[in-house]
Design an enzyme around this catalytic site. Structure first.
Site, PDB file in Angstrom:
ATOM      1  N   ASP A   1     -33.828   4.008  -6.212  1.00 29.01           N
ATOM      2  CA  ASP A   1     -34.742   4.266  -7.514  1.00 29.01           C
ATOM      3  C   ASP A   1     -33.644   4.641  -8.439  1.00 29.01           C
ATOM      4  O   ASP A   1     -32.621   5.137  -8.496  1.00 29.01           O
ATOM      5  CB  ASP A   1     -35.456   5.548  -7.178  1.00 29.01           C
ATOM      6  CG  ASP A   1     -36.206   6.140  -8.293  1.00 29.01           C
ATOM      7  OD1 ASP A   1     -37.090   5.175  -8.929  1.00 29.01           O
ATOM      8  OD2 ASP A   1     -36.370   7.129  -8.386  1.00 29.01           O
TER       9      ASP A   1
ATOM     10  N   ASP B   1     -34.823   6.758 -12.136  1.00 29.93           N
ATOM     11  CA  ASP B   1     -34.697   8.277 -12.814  1.00 29.93           C
ATOM     12  C   ASP B   1     -35.252   9.130 -11.691  1.00 29.93           C
ATOM     13  O   ASP B   1     -35.876   9.019 -10.863  1.00 29.93           O
ATOM     14  CB  ASP B   1     -36.260   7.963 -13.471  1.00 29.93           C
ATOM     15  CG  ASP B   1     -36.236   6.938 -14.679  1.00 29.93           C
ATOM     16  OD1 ASP B   1     -35.311   6.861 -15.302  1.00 29.93           O
ATOM     17  OD2 ASP B   1     -36.894   5.994 -14.812  1.00 29.93           O
TER      18      ASP B   1
ATOM     19  N   ASP C   1     -36.463   9.893  -4.981  1.00 32.85           N
ATOM     20  CA  ASP C   1     -36.809  10.900  -5.133  1.00 32.85           C
ATOM     21  C   ASP C   1     -38.088  11.424  -5.336  1.00 32.85           C
ATOM     22  O   ASP C   1     -38.527  12.886  -5.651  1.00 32.85           O
ATOM     23  CB  ASP C   1     -36.009  11.579  -6.593  1.00 32.85           C
ATOM     24  CG  ASP C   1     -36.956  10.971  -7.624  1.00 32.85           C
ATOM     25  OD1 ASP C   1     -37.208   9.574  -7.655  1.00 32.85           O
ATOM     26  OD2 ASP C   1     -37.192  11.837  -8.917  1.00 32.85           O
TER      27      ASP C   1
END
Length: 252
Positions: free
Chosen positions: A30, A32, A198
């Site tokens: 991922d 961000d 995240d």
């Protein structure tokens, strides 16, 4: 590439969970909250748009809670001032039309400032370099639109490590659907991979794609602790600095 990890029980337990899966041929990241802290630039773009529309601006904490489901949903949440967006509003149809019309302007604003304050998170470059150096495929699979994603990768000097980039507008479906992960595997010509993220979107997508997930604490999981994720990730780490150790213990 097996290395000693007997002195760290938590690391040993993480490695044992990862060994339940085939050794990875690639690692999908991922962006961000996983590789970069980008919320200041996202917030600046959101607030610039809201100001142009005569709407109240939003705080960092609000924007931090709202990111993760693509640019269109972020704009809707920012306009509505709540995570649910326009859901339940009696004038939802009109509000959706305003948000849809504002998207080209939001994309233009963000594209122009997306590297102003965006910085790599601890261990990000080293993790990408290690995966690439180990001969594994590297992909970034994000719900962020492709254009700013590519600009961030180039600005941070990561192009040499990253073979495939799947943005939130690359396919019809985004995470938590597994389609972007499957597409990344297809482009990498890989069968087995790890997903590093995240948030629930990353874990859910990995679970659906039958691959293990590694989650970094302190990212953009809508303000919720990653320890409460259900399904749970195979591994939770404080920073990406641990990823080379995990891979070194698994790879032959």
């Amino acid at each position: 590439m097996n290395s000693s990890h007997a002195t760290d029980p938590a690391l040993t337990a993480s490695i044992e969970r990862l060994r339940r899966f085939p050794a990875p041929q690639a690692v999908l990241f991922d962006l961000d909250g996983t590789l970069v802290d980008s919320v200041e630039d996202i917030r600046a773009a959101v607030n610039a748009l809201l100001t142009e529309l005569g709407m109240p601006t939003r705080s960092r904490d609000e924007v931090l809670t709202w990111v993760g489901n693509g640019a269109r949903m972020l704009v809707e949440r920012a306009m509505a001032g709540r995570f649910e967006g326009f859901a339940g509003c009696i004038d939802a149809h009109e509000r959706h039309a305003i948000a849809d019309a504002a998207m080209p302007r939001f994309r233009a604003i963000y594209q122009g400032i997306c590297i102003d304050h965006t910085v790599p998170l601890v261990g990000a470059r080293e993790a990408l370099a290690f995966v690439h150096g180990a001969g594994l495929g590297v992909a970034i699979v994000t719900n962020k639109p492709l254009a700013p994603t590519q600009r961030i990768i180039d600005a941070l000097g990561w192009r040499m490590f990253v073979s495939v980039v799947i943005g939130g507008d690359s396919l019809e479906l985004r995470k938590p659907d597994p389609a972007p992960l499957h597409e990344a595997l297809r482009q990498l010509d890989a069968t087995h991979a790890w997903m590093v993220g995240d948030s629930a979107n990353d874990v859910d997508a990995a679970h659906a794609a039958r691959m293990p997930s590694i989650v970094v604490r302190g990212g953009y999981n809508h303000g919720n602790p990653v320890e409460l994720l259900d399904p749970a990730p195979e591994v939770i780490v404080d920073t990406l600095a641990v990823l080379p150790q995990l891979l070194a213990a698994i790879l032959p």
